[in-house]
Motif scaffolding. Structure first.
Motif: not given
Length: 110
Positions: A2-4, A6-9, A99-110
């Motif tokens: 995921n993009i998060r 990738l930004i962390l790396i 910043g990549a660690l602090v931003v909360p993960r977004t969860r999708t509702v299925s």
């Protein structure tokens, strides 16, 4: 991936590049040889001072001007130049990774 992640790396890579740049030795060229100046974290001008003492610029000669290269000033300028880009590089990498660690993960509702 995921993009998060990738930004962390990317942030970690920039941080590591900045830290490596701070630790790599800085040197100048004088009298045909390399003069060590320490690194961007801890400057060491002892070799530059020794090179300054080896020149004839310290010997007073009446009515003559002897060109003198100040190796200590050149070392300080080289270390300052290294610090001017490596410290901001490390800080930007740290901010991106944090910043990549602090931003909360977004969860999708299925």
């Amino acid at each position: 991936m995921n993009i998060r992640r990738l930004i962390l790396i990317a942030g970690a890579a920039v941080l590591i590049a900045g830290v490596i740049a701070l630790l790599v030795p800085v040197s100048i060229t004088g009298n045909g040889n390399s003069i060590s100046c320490g690194n961007a974290i801890a400057a060491d001008t002892s070799e530059a001072e020794a090179a300054n003492n080896q020149t004839v610029a310290g010997v007073p000669i009446l009515n003559e001007i002897v060109p003198h290269t100040d190796y200590v000033a050149e070392c300080q300028q080289a270390v300052s130049s290294r610090r001017s880009w490596s410290i901001p590089l490390a800080v930007v990498g740290l901010l991106i990774a944090a910043g990549a660690l602090v931003v909360p993960r977004t969860r999708t509702v299925s």
